[in-house]
Design an enzyme around this catalytic site. Structure first.
Site, PDB file in Angstrom:
ATOM      1  N   SER A 373      -9.496   0.445   7.782  1.00  0.00           N
ATOM      2  CA  SER A 373      -8.504   1.474   7.468  1.00  0.00           C
ATOM      3  C   SER A 373      -9.094   2.841   7.135  1.00  0.00           C
ATOM      4  O   SER A 373      -8.335   3.792   6.913  1.00  0.00           O
ATOM      5  CB  SER A 373      -7.620   1.024   6.305  1.00  0.00           C
ATOM      6  OG  SER A 373      -6.696   0.050   6.745  1.00  0.00           O
ATOM      7  N   LYS A 376      -7.777   5.747   9.012  1.00  0.00           N
ATOM      8  CA  LYS A 376      -6.622   6.547   8.611  1.00  0.00           C
ATOM      9  C   LYS A 376      -7.007   7.947   8.148  1.00  0.00           C
ATOM     10  O   LYS A 376      -6.141   8.825   8.010  1.00  0.00           O
ATOM     11  CB  LYS A 376      -5.843   5.817   7.523  1.00  0.00           C
ATOM     12  CG  LYS A 376      -5.185   4.515   8.016  1.00  0.00           C
ATOM     13  CD  LYS A 376      -4.379   3.849   6.908  1.00  0.00           C
ATOM     14  CE  LYS A 376      -3.582   2.653   7.424  1.00  0.00           C
ATOM     15  NZ  LYS A 376      -4.367   1.419   7.516  1.00  0.00           N
ATOM     16  N   SER A 428      -2.340   2.447   2.154  1.00  0.00           N
ATOM     17  CA  SER A 428      -2.880   2.118   3.476  1.00  0.00           C
ATOM     18  C   SER A 428      -1.826   1.498   4.383  1.00  0.00           C
ATOM     19  O   SER A 428      -2.096   0.537   5.114  1.00  0.00           O
ATOM     20  CB  SER A 428      -4.080   1.172   3.336  1.00  0.00           C
ATOM     21  OG  SER A 428      -4.904   1.229   4.477  1.00  0.00           O
TER      22      SER A 428
END
Length: 591
Positions: A373, A376, A428
């Site tokens: 993640s 991101k 997230s």
């Protein structure tokens, strides 16, 4: 040939082998030159001629980090910090940002080198110049960037200069804001925010940034790098050129307890250590140790006004032990001390100075790995660069059905882009990631293409994004610690990006009441001075983290990939970040 070309792009192994300084004409006097506190050791020295200070054009502009261009037969162009100077050799006028300005001394050729008037060129590029006749020295201070840095945060940026005014944005420690107007004695400063929006900040929570050591000329030659331990400290990243590890001579001598100074004629350098004296001339393999000839492994070279010599020459000439570690890519002169690249319970890491991108430490930083993640970060960066935080996003069924961590968005639900960014960065949310991607590009596939394009623009050359969320069950995206650091370092320069990454909690509306979002990044929650950035996990990637923290006026950025457990991830991150601030204090590039 382009008239604007970064000089450091020309620095290669062969171009570094500069010739020795030419003999000065009899009516000239060599001078010492200091830029932002650092003495420059230029291949051709500044001179005082006809009561004016002249500097070797190309070497000086390179040391300043300026862009330099040359159009035959005689046109010189220099650009720095948005300002441009153009002049012709021998002419009494020049152009500063397109305005014609008279010169009391023209640019001229001296011993087949182009010399330019120091005061005019420096002040034309926004710097200040002071001349000390008694010390035969000139001091140049490059223009500060016209920015404030947040030193006590989180800080509210307000619509007008009043504590009762609406808040436009809240930003953490270390955020840099461009100054619009700054009135002496005022309690408030007007700043520029992304998208052209203007706001006000209270001065007691900020400081005006001053001139910083120039690092731009050195970053290209550090593409191939090792790390140097000398005198019990980690001096920092140093270049490897033609299979030789080169070390910055002035800083290495100081770390070892010695000194470096210019020779009386300005053409060479005198290094002193443990009662011994070594005379060197850039471009020559002949050195003189206590008056005796010594042949060097390689000729000293000058880049950005800093002399570099082979590490083995320093060790051999002064009788110091020399060692090399393949595991840590570290050369040690003398006794070992502060470890440059400590061991890590992870597959890779890198630490750098967030303001300049100067690398402080690394381990397997160029190995392609899954990043989970932390993907991101790019998603959020594109959202703040291309989207309006107040724009309304309609959540698709595709976005709402994403597996894994979630904001629990519903198909057809409408949220602002800003609300989705909180869901993206704090918890997230994979659903928020896809909703953002579809809003910006129409589809996640199109957005992934945009992510890869932006990564290439930022110098991330070994990165491949497939999803906006970082989910990698059925695909194989990858990046490296070094690439991810380059992306994050750029993102940290955007105040809008910063405003979404650091809060402990945020509240956004939902179909059945408010959603309470709690930051899942334990580094941000627990590390003193933490400012961000993003954590992640997938089965392929294991535990990943991009972290930033601010201490004593400096921000350090850490990327840590492939930690085996969540506990190991954060424990290692805390230890590495503490070590990173020590390394920043010893770095030859930053001090």
């Amino acid at each position: 040939m382009s008239i604007r070309r970064r000089l450091v792009g020309l620095v290669t192994a062969t171009a570094l082998l500069v010739s020795a300084a030419p003999a000065l004409a009899t009516d000239t006097q060599p001078l010492a030159l200091y830029v932002n506190g650092r003495e420059l050791f230029l291949p051709q020295v500044p001179i005082l001629k006809e009561n004016r200070v002249l500097v070797p054009m190309r070497a000086y502009l390179e040391s300043l980090g300026a862009e330099v261009g040359w159009e035959p037969p005689d046109l010189v162009t220099a650009a720095l910090g948005g300002r441009t100077v153009q002049l012709r050799i021998g002419e009494q006028t020049a152009l500063v940002d397109g305005r014609s300005v008279p010169l009391d001394v023209p640019a001229q050729l001296i011993e087949d080198r182009t010399y330019v008037p120091l005061r005019f060129l420096s002040e034309g590029l926004g710097a200040t110049v002071e001349y000390d006749g008694e010390a035969a020295a000139v001091t140049v201070q490059t223009a500060p960037p016209g920015q404030l840095e947040v030193i006590d945060g989180p800080l509210n940026v307000r619509q007008s200069p009043s504590t009762s005014s609406p808040i436009l944005m809240t930003v953490p420690l270390g955020t840099r804001l461009e100054i619009v107007t700054e009135e002496p004695g005022s309690e408030w400063t007007e700043v520029l925010l992304p998208g052209g929006l203007r706001g006000w900040v209270a001065n007691r929570y900020t400081r005006t940034l001053g001139s910083q050591p120039v690092v731009e000329p050195f970053l290209p030659i550090l593409e191939q790098r090792a790390f140097l331990q000398a005198g019990g400290q980690c001096v920092g990243a140093v270049p490897i050129i033609a299979d030789l590890t080169l070390v910055p001579l002035a800083e290495t001598m100081r770390a070892l307890g010695g000194s470096l100074e210019r020779t009386e004629d300005g053409a060479g350098m005198r290094a002193r250590l443990s009662g011994r004296e070594l005379m060197l001339v850039p471009g020559s393999v002949e050195g003189w140790l206590d008056g005796q000839l010594r042949i060097l492994t390689a000729a000293p070279v000058v880049v950005g006004g800093r002399p570099f010599v082979a590490a083995r020459d320093v060790a051999d000439i002064f009788g110091l032990p020399l060692s090399w570690s393949d595991a840590t890519h570290t050369v040690t002169i003398g006794e070992a001390g502060t470890v440059c690249n400590p061991p890590a319970a992870a597959k890779a890491y890198i630490m750098m100075d967030a303001a300049t991108g100067a690398v402080l430490s690394e381990y397997n930083a160029r190995d392609p790995l899954y990043i989970a993640s932390t993907t991101k970060i790019m998603t959020a960066l594109l959202a703040v660069e291309r989207g309006n935080p107040n724009s309304v996003v309609t959540v698709s069924s595709t976005a709402a059905s994403q597996p894994g961590t979630s904001v629990y968005l519903r198909a057809g639900e409408q949220r602002t882009l800003g609300e989705l960014l909180y869901g993206l960065m704090l918890v997230s949310g994979n659903d928020a990631a896809v909703a953002i991607a579809e809003h910006i590009s129409g589809s996640e596939e199109s957005f992934a293409w945009l992510m890869n394009q932006r990564a290439a623009e930022l110098g991330a050359r070994n990165t491949y994004f497939v999803t906006a969320s970082g989910l990698d069950d059925w695909v194989d995206p990858y990046s490296t610690a070094e690439d991810l650091a380059a992306i994050a370092q750029h993102a940290l320069q955007n105040p809008r990006f910063r405003s979404y990454m650091y809060p402990t909690q945020a509240v956004i509306p939902g179909p059945w009441g408010n959603r309470q979002l709690t930051n899942s990044n334990l580094f941000t929650l627990r590390y003193p001075g933490a400012t961000g950035v993003k954590n992640g996990w997938t089965e392929k990637a294991a535990y990943t983290l991009v972290a930033s923290a601010w201490r004593d006026g400096r921000e350090v950025l850490l990327v840590l990939l492939g930690a085996p457990t969540r506990t190991e991830l954060y424990s290692q991150a805390y230890n590495l970040m503490d070590h990173g601030f020590i390394l920043a204090g010893q770095s030859w590039l930053l001090n």
